[in-house]
Design an enzyme around this catalytic site. Structure first.
Site, mmCIF file in Angstrom:
data_model
loop_
_atom_site.group_PDB
_atom_site.id
_atom_site.type_symbol
_atom_site.label_atom_id
_atom_site.label_comp_id
_atom_site.label_asym_id
_atom_site.label_seq_id
_atom_site.Cartn_x
_atom_site.Cartn_y
_atom_site.Cartn_z
ATOM 1 N N ARG A 282 0.749 -1.295 0.354
ATOM 2 C CA ARG A 282 -0.530 -0.324 -0.371
ATOM 3 C C ARG A 282 1.085 1.565 0.137
ATOM 4 O O ARG A 282 1.062 2.480 -0.129
ATOM 5 C CB ARG A 282 -1.130 -0.586 0.842
ATOM 6 C CG ARG A 282 -0.326 -0.329 2.711
ATOM 7 C CD ARG A 282 -1.151 -0.812 3.793
ATOM 8 N NE ARG A 282 -0.922 -1.081 4.858
ATOM 9 C CZ ARG A 282 -0.412 -2.184 4.851
ATOM 10 N NH1 ARG A 282 -0.606 -3.341 4.474
ATOM 11 N NH2 ARG A 282 -0.094 -2.543 6.270
ATOM 12 N N LYS A 518 -7.854 -16.080 3.177
ATOM 13 C CA LYS A 518 -7.042 -16.660 1.250
ATOM 14 C C LYS A 518 -6.564 -17.324 2.119
ATOM 15 O O LYS A 518 -7.337 -18.360 0.774
ATOM 16 C CB LYS A 518 -5.755 -15.754 1.696
ATOM 17 C CG LYS A 518 -5.386 -14.300 1.214
ATOM 18 C CD LYS A 518 -4.318 -14.184 0.666
ATOM 19 C CE LYS A 518 -3.097 -12.656 0.465
ATOM 20 N NZ LYS A 518 -2.610 -12.550 0.781
HETATM 21 O O1 F6P Z 1 -4.353 -7.926 0.795
HETATM 22 C C1 F6P Z 1 -3.414 -7.784 1.320
HETATM 23 C C2 F6P Z 1 -1.948 -8.157 0.466
HETATM 24 O O2 F6P Z 1 -0.871 -8.092 0.458
HETATM 25 C C3 F6P Z 1 -2.168 -6.173 -0.011
HETATM 26 O O3 F6P Z 1 -1.493 -5.777 1.504
HETATM 27 C C4 F6P Z 1 -1.095 -6.171 -1.241
HETATM 28 O O4 F6P Z 1 -1.569 -4.529 -1.697
HETATM 29 C C5 F6P Z 1 -2.043 -6.724 -2.125
HETATM 30 O O5 F6P Z 1 -1.356 -8.242 -1.362
HETATM 31 C C6 F6P Z 1 -1.355 -7.467 -3.140
HETATM 32 O O6 F6P Z 1 0.408 -7.813 -3.074
HETATM 33 P P1 F6P Z 1 0.876 -8.296 -3.906
HETATM 34 O O7 F6P Z 1 1.679 -7.641 -4.797
HETATM 35 O O8 F6P Z 1 1.551 -9.330 -3.970
HETATM 36 O O9 F6P Z 1 0.072 -9.023 -5.763
#
Ligand code: F6P
Length: 553
Positions: A282, A518
């Site tokens: 984020r 998840k």
């Molecule tokens: O929702 C959890 C999360 O890990 C977020 O913090 C992150 O931005 C998103 O999933 C996407 O993760 P990635 O960039 O590893 O696909």
């Protein structure tokens, strides 16, 4: 998932929040302030509207319409000091592993550090690495934007589809929308995030595969939604381009920290733009995750945006707290969350281009500070992150503002507005800005029964038309929405979130709360897909839902 430390790493020593002198003072001071109306605070101090303002990195904050006296501010500022905000800030900026549950540094500030600055993590200066990636991104974007980069059939790229979710989507979408005015209009941008196939189908339904570039954006390169969409995109492209595997290299690039998974997917690491585990999802819109942004607005504008981020970083790091925008915003949000039981904060940008800004801030604020245990693992006995939400003005005025004005809940608002429109048309901008000022005024001062009666309103109708007022808001003003200003605005809220987290004594940089759902989904997927009736071991509700779905699908 990140590697986890065996024993809890050392932290800056601060007494538990509830035992800090400033916290205790705020508790009793809040009782005193509960009955104080903004009308009286303004009447008692004719200079209040000019005094309770601050300017930082070119952004102007009017916080005078908050339910605070000088004494309130004094105690809130003391709370920041007692919480050792300065020490925590230095720890973050210098690359200490302040994300203790994942044993990681938190260095989004390094993503916008100018060349020549040095920030060392594990013995290595990360700033040159940041600029190396930025330079590679710029070279790639120049090739695509100029038409030099050709697709498999030798056609230049006309469409860019970013596939990602969470931080790998919300930042790119928000920035694309926010900076559309500066974007190359002959490129079409689409953003696919949801595992719902409609998202992908609608994004590509009118695109010519020969002219389409997919950016697979995923820090981990293992996220279910992104990998599912990426494989679907691969199949779609190959079907359209005669099944030639060699087309992938011309139509897919990756943004990730995970080179091994990128290679496994079939994307050449020459077409991969990296970032590092010290960039939280984020907090990543200004890392290589911003590749779609750079493609849209060009490398120069992108670097200007990074400059804006950096200016706000420096403001946060060096300005005295009584003039420090992120600190003031954070302290005020804590004041309402913990002492007025405010459950939410509304983000209300009066700028159409910022339509996705509230959604972007939802992940930034709530994934960061939606936590129920302290860094030491103790259950918190106070509220942490409020719910952030919002819509651009003036649309919200015709839907949910009723509740903000006359409902039973206290909803502090952040109004964000600009002196100049990027699309000046007749009187529109004056009307827009008049509405910002009017809303903040109406919320603060309301309308008394006497005023309503004096307008000739029938007695029975008076209570319905009374506005009690005393509803707090901030007004944030900037000259106009440029890449530089967008960088400043995002960094403003990033550091506000950091300050909140330090005071609440929580880890703003992990997100364990997303894991359970998840994992359960991974278990349920085969239970929905198996041809044979599976043995189910969930609760009776989940078992029943699975059986029903299997019968009907
Ligand atoms: O929702 C959890 C999360 O890990 C977020 O913090 C992150 O931005 C998103 O999933 C996407 O993760 P990635 O960039 O590893 O696909």
């Amino acid at each position: 998932m990140a590697s986890v430390a065996k024993s809890r790493p050392k932290q800056i020593k601060v007494k538990p929040l509830a035992s800090l002198a400033a916290w205790k003072q705020l508790k009793s001071h809040a009782k005193e302030m509960a009955g104080v109306h903004l009308r009286d605070l303004f009447a008692d101090d004719p200079q209040r509207g000019e005094r309770l303002t601050a300017e930082g990195a070119g952004l102007f904050l009017d916080y005078s319409k908050n339910r605070v006296k000088d004494e309130t501010l004094r105690i809130l500022l003391a709370l920041a000091e007692e919480s050792k905000l300065r020490e925590h800030t230095e720890a973050m900026f210098s690359g200490e592993k302040i994300n203790i549950t994942e044993k990681r540094a938190v260095l989004h500030v390094a993503l916008r550090a100018p060349k020549g600055q040095s920030i060392v993590v594990d013995g290595e200066d990360v700033v040159p690495k940041v600029h190396e990636v930025l330079d590679r991104m710029a070279a790639f974007c120049d090739r695509v934007r100029s038409g030099e980069w050709k697709g498999f059939t030798d056609k230049p790229i006309k469409n860019v589809v970013n596939i990602g979710i969470g931080g790998s989507d919300l930042g790119p979408v928000m920035a694309y929308e926010a900076l559309k005015h500066y974007s190359k209009r002959d490129l079409t941008f689409r953003f696919v995030s949801n595992v719902d196939s409609t998202d992908f189908a609608e994004a590509v339904q009118d695109l010519d595969a020969e002219e389409t570039l997919f950016i697979v954006s995923s820090k981990t390169f293992t996220t279910l939604e992104t990998m599912t969409n990426a494989h679907t995109a691969r199949t779609w492209l190959l079907e359209k381009l005669g099944g030639h595997e060699s087309a992938i290299a011309k139509h897919f690039v990756a943004v990730s920290t995970n080179a091994a998974e990128v290679t496994k997917f079939g994307i050449d690491t020459a077409n991969m733009f990296g970032f590092w585990d010290w960039v939280g999802g984020r907090y990543s819109m200004d890392s290589a995750i911003g590749l779609s942004t750079m493609l849209a607005i060009g490398p120069e504008n992108y670097r200007a945006m990074l400059g804006g981020f950096h200016e706000m970083d420096e403001h946060f790091r060096t300005a005295p707290y009584e003039k420090n925008l992120p600190v003031l915003l954070a302290l005020l949000s804590i004041w309402y969350t913990d002492f007025f039981d405010a459950q939410t904060i509304a983000i209300l940008p009066y700028e159409q281009y910022l339509k996705r800004f509230p959604a972007y801030l939802q992940q930034l604020t709530m994934e960061s500070n939606g936590k129920h245990v302290t860094l030491k693992g103790a259950e918190v006995r106070y509220n942490t992150s409020p719910i952030y939400w919002g819509e651009p003005g003036t649309n919200g005025q015709h839907s949910f503002y009723q509740l903000i004005h006359q409902g039973t809940r206290l909803i502090p608002c952040d109004f964000i507005a600009f002196d100049k429109s990027l699309n000046p048309l007749g009187r529109h901008h004056d009307m827009l800005i008049a509405n910002v000022f009017a809303q903040a005024e109406a919320l603060a001062f309301g309308k008394t029964a006497e005023q309503v009666k004096a307008e000739g309103t029938a007695d029975w109708l008076v209570p319905h038309r009374v506005f009690e007022g005393n509803r707090p808001s901030n007004v944030i003003l900037a000259e106009k929405l440029t890449p530089v200003v967008l960088g400043k605005l995002v960094a403003l809220y990033e550091h506000c979130v950091f300050t909140q987290g330090v005071i609440w004594q929580i880890n703003s940089f992990d997100q364990w709360g997303v894991e359970l759902g998840k994992a359960l989904a991974q278990k349920i997927i085969p239970e929905l897909e198996n041809a044979a009736e599976p043995e189910l071991h969930h609760d009776s509700s989940t078992n029943h839902l699975i059986r029903l779905y299997r019968q009907k699908k």
